[in-house]
Motif scaffolding. Structure first.
Motif, mmCIF file in Angstrom:
data_model
loop_
_atom_site.group_PDB
_atom_site.id
_atom_site.type_symbol
_atom_site.label_atom_id
_atom_site.label_comp_id
_atom_site.label_asym_id
_atom_site.label_seq_id
_atom_site.Cartn_x
_atom_site.Cartn_y
_atom_site.Cartn_z
ATOM 1 N N PRO A 3 -25.978 -30.362 -24.454
ATOM 2 C CA PRO A 3 -26.915 -29.270 -25.007
ATOM 3 C C PRO A 3 -26.430 -29.044 -26.346
ATOM 4 C CG PRO A 3 -25.285 -28.550 -23.222
ATOM 5 C CD PRO A 3 -25.254 -30.342 -23.222
ATOM 6 N N GLY A 4 -27.108 -28.297 -27.049
ATOM 7 C CA GLY A 4 -26.686 -27.805 -28.553
ATOM 8 C C GLY A 4 -25.302 -26.815 -28.620
ATOM 9 N N TRP A 5 -25.151 -26.172 -27.497
ATOM 10 C CA TRP A 5 -24.117 -25.031 -27.487
ATOM 11 C C TRP A 5 -22.910 -25.796 -27.420
ATOM 12 C CZ3 TRP A 5 -21.210 -25.621 -23.401
ATOM 13 C CH2 TRP A 5 -21.638 -25.881 -22.125
ATOM 14 N N PHE A 6 -22.728 -27.019 -26.581
ATOM 15 C CA PHE A 6 -21.595 -27.775 -26.480
ATOM 16 C C PHE A 6 -21.353 -28.333 -27.990
ATOM 17 C CE2 PHE A 6 -19.428 -31.996 -25.589
ATOM 18 C CZ PHE A 6 -18.459 -31.535 -24.675
ATOM 19 N N VAL A 7 -22.113 -29.077 -28.313
ATOM 20 C CA VAL A 7 -21.979 -29.759 -29.983
ATOM 21 C C VAL A 7 -21.696 -28.739 -30.801
ATOM 22 C CG1 VAL A 7 -23.007 -30.973 -31.621
ATOM 23 C CG2 VAL A 7 -23.674 -31.640 -29.477
ATOM 24 N N GLY A 8 -21.889 -27.548 -30.887
ATOM 25 C CA GLY A 8 -21.709 -26.358 -31.638
ATOM 26 C C GLY A 8 -20.330 -25.905 -31.435
ATOM 27 N N GLY A 9 -20.010 -25.959 -29.895
ATOM 28 C CA GLY A 9 -18.643 -25.497 -29.665
ATOM 29 C C GLY A 9 -17.431 -26.466 -30.158
ATOM 30 N N VAL A 10 -17.889 -27.725 -29.968
ATOM 31 C CA VAL A 10 -16.745 -28.729 -30.517
ATOM 32 C C VAL A 10 -16.592 -28.565 -31.889
ATOM 33 C CG1 VAL A 10 -16.437 -31.142 -31.150
ATOM 34 C CG2 VAL A 10 -17.295 -30.327 -28.760
ATOM 35 N N LEU A 11 -17.784 -28.315 -32.895
ATOM 36 C CA LEU A 11 -17.553 -28.006 -34.234
ATOM 37 C C LEU A 11 -16.703 -26.716 -34.358
ATOM 38 C CD1 LEU A 11 -20.897 -29.183 -35.690
ATOM 39 C CD2 LEU A 11 -18.897 -30.524 -35.666
ATOM 40 N N LEU A 12 -17.161 -26.010 -34.067
ATOM 41 C CA LEU A 12 -16.410 -24.350 -33.914
ATOM 42 C C LEU A 12 -15.059 -24.620 -33.546
ATOM 43 C CD1 LEU A 12 -16.759 -21.643 -34.727
ATOM 44 C CD2 LEU A 12 -17.119 -21.096 -32.055
ATOM 45 N N TRP A 13 -14.830 -25.413 -32.597
ATOM 46 C CA TRP A 13 -13.178 -25.699 -32.404
ATOM 47 C C TRP A 13 -12.693 -26.434 -33.418
ATOM 48 C CZ3 TRP A 13 -11.501 -30.381 -28.758
ATOM 49 C CH2 TRP A 13 -10.334 -30.253 -28.664
ATOM 50 N N ALA A 14 -13.396 -27.301 -33.970
ATOM 51 C CA ALA A 14 -12.656 -27.935 -34.863
ATOM 52 C C ALA A 14 -12.337 -27.026 -36.209
ATOM 53 C CB ALA A 14 -13.564 -29.137 -35.493
ATOM 54 N N VAL A 15 -13.354 -26.120 -36.498
ATOM 55 C CA VAL A 15 -12.917 -25.289 -37.849
ATOM 56 C C VAL A 15 -11.779 -24.515 -37.403
ATOM 57 C CG1 VAL A 15 -14.096 -23.207 -38.946
ATOM 58 C CG2 VAL A 15 -15.493 -25.278 -38.659
ATOM 59 N N VAL A 16 -11.779 -23.743 -35.887
ATOM 60 C CA VAL A 16 -10.722 -22.834 -35.831
ATOM 61 C C VAL A 16 -9.657 -23.613 -35.739
ATOM 62 C CG1 VAL A 16 -9.769 -21.889 -33.780
ATOM 63 C CG2 VAL A 16 -12.029 -21.434 -34.210
ATOM 64 N N GLU A 17 -9.327 -24.789 -35.255
ATOM 65 C CA GLU A 17 -8.067 -25.561 -35.484
ATOM 66 C C GLU A 17 -7.732 -25.865 -36.864
ATOM 67 O OE1 GLU A 17 -5.812 -26.933 -33.199
ATOM 68 O OE2 GLU A 17 -6.820 -26.276 -31.620
ATOM 69 N N LEU A 18 -8.722 -25.972 -37.720
ATOM 70 C CA LEU A 18 -8.258 -26.124 -39.282
ATOM 71 C C LEU A 18 -7.807 -25.036 -39.831
ATOM 72 C CD1 LEU A 18 -8.260 -28.155 -41.691
ATOM 73 C CD2 LEU A 18 -10.652 -27.351 -42.074
ATOM 74 N N LEU A 19 -8.542 -23.684 -39.516
ATOM 75 C CA LEU A 19 -8.037 -22.335 -40.100
ATOM 76 C C LEU A 19 -6.798 -22.081 -39.477
ATOM 77 C CD1 LEU A 19 -11.374 -20.460 -39.796
ATOM 78 C CD2 LEU A 19 -10.356 -21.464 -41.878
ATOM 79 N N LEU A 20 -6.244 -22.193 -38.207
ATOM 80 C CA LEU A 20 -4.978 -22.141 -37.688
ATOM 81 C C LEU A 20 -4.136 -22.820 -38.381
ATOM 82 C CD1 LEU A 20 -5.810 -21.895 -33.774
ATOM 83 C CD2 LEU A 20 -5.037 -19.994 -35.391
ATOM 84 N N TRP A 21 -4.378 -24.157 -38.507
ATOM 85 C CA TRP A 21 -3.292 -25.050 -39.345
ATOM 86 C C TRP A 21 -3.069 -24.540 -40.772
ATOM 87 C CZ3 TRP A 21 -4.625 -28.528 -43.352
ATOM 88 C CH2 TRP A 21 -3.560 -29.482 -43.816
ATOM 89 N N ALA A 22 -4.383 -24.235 -41.478
ATOM 90 C CA ALA A 22 -4.188 -23.870 -42.857
ATOM 91 C C ALA A 22 -3.553 -22.459 -43.088
ATOM 92 C CB ALA A 22 -5.405 -23.822 -43.487
ATOM 93 N N TRP A 23 -3.755 -21.459 -42.322
ATOM 94 C CA TRP A 23 -3.330 -20.031 -42.505
ATOM 95 C C TRP A 23 -1.878 -19.780 -41.830
ATOM 96 C CZ3 TRP A 23 -8.688 -17.437 -41.736
ATOM 97 C CH2 TRP A 23 -9.389 -17.549 -43.171
ATOM 98 N N TRP A 24 -1.994 -20.257 -40.621
ATOM 99 C CA TRP A 24 -0.771 -20.274 -39.871
ATOM 100 C C TRP A 24 -0.001 -21.244 -39.427
ATOM 101 C CZ3 TRP A 24 -5.405 -17.355 -38.529
ATOM 102 C CH2 TRP A 24 -5.434 -16.040 -38.940
ATOM 103 N N PRO A 25 0.568 -21.883 -40.362
ATOM 104 C CA PRO A 25 1.201 -23.118 -39.972
ATOM 105 C C PRO A 25 2.607 -22.930 -39.115
ATOM 106 C CG PRO A 25 1.737 -22.717 -42.349
ATOM 107 C CD PRO A 25 0.766 -21.635 -41.738
ATOM 108 N N ARG A 26 2.991 -24.064 -38.277
ATOM 109 C CA ARG A 26 3.944 -23.579 -37.417
ATOM 110 C C ARG A 26 5.191 -23.993 -38.358
ATOM 111 N NH1 ARG A 26 3.643 -25.273 -31.312
ATOM 112 N NH2 ARG A 26 1.512 -24.287 -31.290
ATOM 113 N N ARG A 27 6.183 -23.247 -38.213
ATOM 114 C CA ARG A 27 7.439 -23.340 -38.986
ATOM 115 C C ARG A 27 8.485 -24.135 -38.399
ATOM 116 N NH1 ARG A 27 4.984 -21.566 -43.308
ATOM 117 N NH2 ARG A 27 4.122 -19.622 -43.373
ATOM 118 N N TRP A 28 9.032 -24.825 -39.493
ATOM 119 C CA TRP A 28 10.125 -25.851 -38.913
ATOM 120 C C TRP A 28 11.481 -24.998 -38.551
ATOM 121 C CZ3 TRP A 28 14.284 -28.611 -41.930
ATOM 122 C CH2 TRP A 28 14.762 -29.429 -41.029
ATOM 123 N N ARG A 29 11.779 -25.671 -37.505
ATOM 124 C CA ARG A 29 13.268 -24.826 -37.233
ATOM 125 C C ARG A 29 14.584 -25.462 -37.446
ATOM 126 N NH1 ARG A 29 11.184 -23.336 -31.118
ATOM 127 N NH2 ARG A 29 9.196 -22.417 -31.934
#
Length: 74
Positions: free
Chosen positions: A48-74
């Motif tokens: 279904p289209g919602w599944f494909v859109g969900g995977v793309l949305l997941w990819a965008v969210v992962e990229l935004l999390l990586w760019a805006w809130w990177p994990r800090r090195w301890r």
């Protein structure tokens, strides 16, 4: 007969701080890209289209999390 050796991954994806998050973002984008490339094939047309859109949305969210809130090195 020798074994085929794959080239090693760069340090930014293996040992440097934040490598897990960078590798995860690349894996999600690879999944989304593969899904979009193989979408015209018959078995993937049944998704279904919602599944494909969900995977793309997941990819965008992962990229935004990586760019805006990177994990800090301890």
């Amino acid at each position: 007969m020798g074994r085929l050796r794959l080239p090693s991954l760069p340090p930014s994806l293996t040992v440097l701080p934040g490598w897990r998050q960078r590798r995860r973002v690349l894996q999600v984008w690879a999944l989304a890209g593969l899904l979009m490339l193989l979408r015209p094939l018959w078995p993937l047309q049944l998704l279904p289209g919602w599944f494909v859109g969900g995977v793309l949305l997941w990819a965008v969210v992962e990229l935004l999390l990586w760019a805006w809130w990177p994990r800090r090195w301890r």
